[in-house]
Design an enzyme around this catalytic site. Structure first.
Site, PDB file in Angstrom:
ATOM      1  N   GLU A 174      81.913  69.476  94.042  1.00  0.00           N
ATOM      2  CA  GLU A 174      82.644  70.208  95.064  1.00  0.00           C
ATOM      3  C   GLU A 174      83.922  70.834  94.494  1.00  0.00           C
ATOM      4  O   GLU A 174      84.480  70.334  93.508  1.00  0.00           O
ATOM      5  CB  GLU A 174      83.033  69.238  96.189  1.00  0.00           C
ATOM      6  CG  GLU A 174      81.837  68.616  96.926  1.00  0.00           C
ATOM      7  CD  GLU A 174      81.263  69.529  97.997  1.00  0.00           C
ATOM      8  OE1 GLU A 174      81.233  70.769  97.804  1.00  0.00           O
ATOM      9  OE2 GLU A 174      80.835  69.000  99.037  1.00  0.00           O
ATOM     10  N   ASN A 203      80.402  77.042  99.421  1.00  0.00           N
ATOM     11  CA  ASN A 203      81.752  76.938  98.836  1.00  0.00           C
ATOM     12  C   ASN A 203      81.734  76.992  97.308  1.00  0.00           C
ATOM     13  O   ASN A 203      82.729  76.690  96.661  1.00  0.00           O
ATOM     14  CB  ASN A 203      82.436  75.649  99.325  1.00  0.00           C
ATOM     15  CG  ASN A 203      81.708  74.386  98.860  1.00  0.00           C
ATOM     16  OD1 ASN A 203      80.728  74.461  98.098  1.00  0.00           O
ATOM     17  ND2 ASN A 203      82.165  73.222  99.305  1.00  0.00           N
TER      18      ASN A 203
END
Ligand code: GLP
Length: 243
Positions: A143, A136
């Site tokens: 993140e 991702n």
């Protein structure tokens, strides 16, 4: 950004190992920023061989790892502490006191983050920071999000990362839900950065980096702001198909 497109994973490993070895040969007391995950395993194995052959010496080298699950015991075979000892530290002559990894056993995680940030700061600067790339687009455990945190911090892992990393655990339930990670600012302070990327599942994230636009939703795109980044990728990651 320098981009090196390699034939395969083996070449990615060899190129990255040779960049790390060059830094060590130039400055025997250099500071290495190290990463975990499956991508750097081949590089660690080559560096261990180079040490065994007397090509490089780690006796004055210091290491600073990017991240660690939280909470996790060091002797859990999925901890990054365990990973580093297994794949590199037990095979080279780095001194125990020169190894730095965020402590997944710390009682007070926020205090551990503050202390770790200070430790990296006091090192005087990481000479070469190795990074892997999350599917991702995460780096370390930074993140995708609307806002990124600059310093070392505790973070919640995304569902997609828990899923991706569950391949190393007995089940998805066993993957810790949090981690301690260097922040994007901590990472960007390194003097040079090597981003290792292998496999077609990384193609989308790699393309986002290489198109040059920056978004906190693909944290690795921030590397476009750093003056000395080398991306070492294989053809599968670069072209996004089986070869
Ligand atoms: C993990 C780590 C990252 C690593 C990335 C890619 O979750 N926190 O530091 O770079 O995911 O892992 P892999 O190399 O196994 O694809």
């Amino acid at each position: 950004m320098n981009i090196i497109i390699c034939e395969n994973y083996e070449e990615v490993s060899a190129r990255a190992a040779s960049m790390v070895a060059d830094v060590i040969k130039k400055d025997s007391a250099c500071k290495l920023g190290l990463a975990t995950g499956s991508t750097p395993i081949g590089m660690y194995s080559i560096l261990s061989e180079m040490y065994k052959n007397g090509e490089i010496d780690f006796s004055s080298v210091s290491s600073y790892n990017l991240d660690e699950y939280y909470p996790i015991k060091k002797d859990n075979d999925q901890s990054y502490d365990y990973f580093m000892r297994e794949n590199l530290f037990s095979k080279i002559n780095i001194k125990e006191e020169n190894i730095h990894i965020p402590n997944g056993e710390a009682k007070d995680a926020n205090k551990e983050c503050e202390d770790y940030e200070c430790t990296v700061e006091k090192s005087g600067g990481i000479d070469i920071q190795i990074l892997g790339l999350g599917v991702n687009g995460h780096i370390g455990f930074n993140e995708p999000a609307n806002e990124l945190i600059s310093k070392t911090h505790v973070t919640d892992l995304t569902v997609s990362t828990i899923k991706a990393n569950s391949r190393f655990f007995e089940s998805e339930d066993e993957v810790p839900k949090k981690a301690i990670t260097m922040g994007v600012g901590t990472i960007m302070k390194a003097k040079s950065i090597v981003l290792m990327v292998s496999g077609k599942n990384k193609h989308e994230a790699l393309s986002a980096i290489l198109n040059g636009n920056i978004s906190t939703n693909v944290p690795a795109t921030l590397l476009n702001l750093h003056p000395n980044v080398t991306v070492i990728c294989d053809k599968e990651a670069y072209y996004g198909n089986d070869l």
